[in-house]
Design a protein around this motif. Sequence first.
Motif, PDB file in Angstrom:
ATOM      1  N   TYR A  72     -21.600 -29.883  48.491  1.00 61.30           N
ATOM      2  CA  TYR A  72     -20.422 -29.551  47.694  1.00 61.30           C
ATOM      3  C   TYR A  72     -20.224 -28.042  47.537  1.00 61.30           C
ATOM      4  CZ  TYR A  72     -19.526 -34.409  46.643  1.00 61.30           C
ATOM      5  OH  TYR A  72     -19.209 -35.742  46.772  1.00 61.30           O
ATOM      6  N   PRO A  76     -16.167 -26.690  50.676  1.00 60.05           N
ATOM      7  CA  PRO A  76     -14.967 -25.860  50.448  1.00 60.05           C
ATOM      8  C   PRO A  76     -14.792 -24.783  51.504  1.00 60.05           C
ATOM      9  CG  PRO A  76     -16.159 -26.188  48.391  1.00 60.05           C
ATOM     10  CD  PRO A  76     -17.043 -26.687  49.488  1.00 60.05           C
ATOM     11  N   TYR A 128     -14.350 -34.248  58.149  1.00 63.83           N
ATOM     12  CA  TYR A 128     -15.004 -34.455  56.854  1.00 63.83           C
ATOM     13  C   TYR A 128     -15.997 -35.617  56.936  1.00 63.83           C
ATOM     14  CZ  TYR A 128     -15.562 -35.389  51.856  1.00 63.83           C
ATOM     15  OH  TYR A 128     -16.102 -35.606  50.607  1.00 63.83           O
ATOM     16  N   TYR A 158     -13.275 -35.643  47.143  1.00 66.21           N
ATOM     17  CA  TYR A 158     -13.069 -34.364  47.824  1.00 66.21           C
ATOM     18  C   TYR A 158     -12.218 -34.536  49.070  1.00 66.21           C
ATOM     19  CZ  TYR A 158     -13.727 -29.491  48.704  1.00 66.21           C
ATOM     20  OH  TYR A 158     -13.479 -28.154  48.844  1.00 66.21           O
ATOM     21  N   MET A 211     -12.683 -31.679  43.116  1.00 69.63           N
ATOM     22  CA  MET A 211     -13.720 -30.857  43.739  1.00 69.63           C
ATOM     23  C   MET A 211     -15.070 -31.026  43.052  1.00 69.63           C
ATOM     24  SD  MET A 211     -11.480 -27.351  44.121  1.00 69.63           S
ATOM     25  CE  MET A 211     -12.781 -26.456  44.961  1.00 69.63           C
ATOM     26  N   GLY A 213     -17.504 -33.041  42.533  1.00 69.89           N
ATOM     27  CA  GLY A 213     -18.211 -34.258  42.902  1.00 69.89           C
ATOM     28  C   GLY A 213     -19.617 -34.329  42.348  1.00 69.89           C
TER      29      GLY A 213
END
Length: 253
Positions: A72, A76, A128, A158, A211, A213
């Motif tokens: 995580y 991004p 992803y 996400y 975002m 998570g």
Amino acid sequence: MMAFLKKEWMELIRMGRVWMLLLIFILFGIMNPAMAKLTPWMMEMMSDSLADAGFLLTDVKIDAMSSWTQFYKNIPIGLIIYVLMCSGIFTTEYQRGTLIPVVTKGLSRGKILLAKAVMLFGMWTVLYTLCYGITYGYNAYFWDNSIAEHLWFGAVCYWGFGLWVIAVLILFSAICDSNTQVLLGTGAIALGVYFIGMFPQLQDYLPTKLMDGMTLLQGGAKPEDYYVSLAVAVGMAVLFLVMSCICFHKKQL
């Protein structure tokens, strides 16, 4: 439309973007458990210098949660790279004038936009899933993924945030003439929503909540806490796509 989809795919392959993105997301998928696995060794290597500085190191416990924390933190960056590399998917066509003969031969603008949107959403989903799957597999091999709660729902959150960002990218791609303008517009919307989310009263209603998570995985939140923000993200993405279609029909090619 199928011919245009094939053309988009071949162009991404010829420009090397597909292979670069695959390599980046595969590396991120491997780096997440690798960084967690190497943390005790790195701390041991630094122990002497830290001890001289007055810091006392204790035993570092590494488990699957450490790897998911890395995931995580890194995903991004992967999303930002994806947006950077795909920001010119519309504007390059405007600058070259390659959409004019396609439109004059009868392909509707709506199908052009839909084909590009399908390509962007589809590539993000594959990349992803690949990154997440690699991390999940290594975590299951080295540790135990059952330590994390709501693991799959956290992944969906996400992924949904990424779809929302791509919908913003498509909107500005339909409006702007250069990829710099597209990036500035997309970044401004994303940062604006992020800063608005700093207000506790509003954060549960914004896509940026998706975002977070790790709070889900650590048991600090329940899936129900994310339903509203997920619905808002989907609703905004649909609205952005509708607006994109309207703007693209009025766009001077």
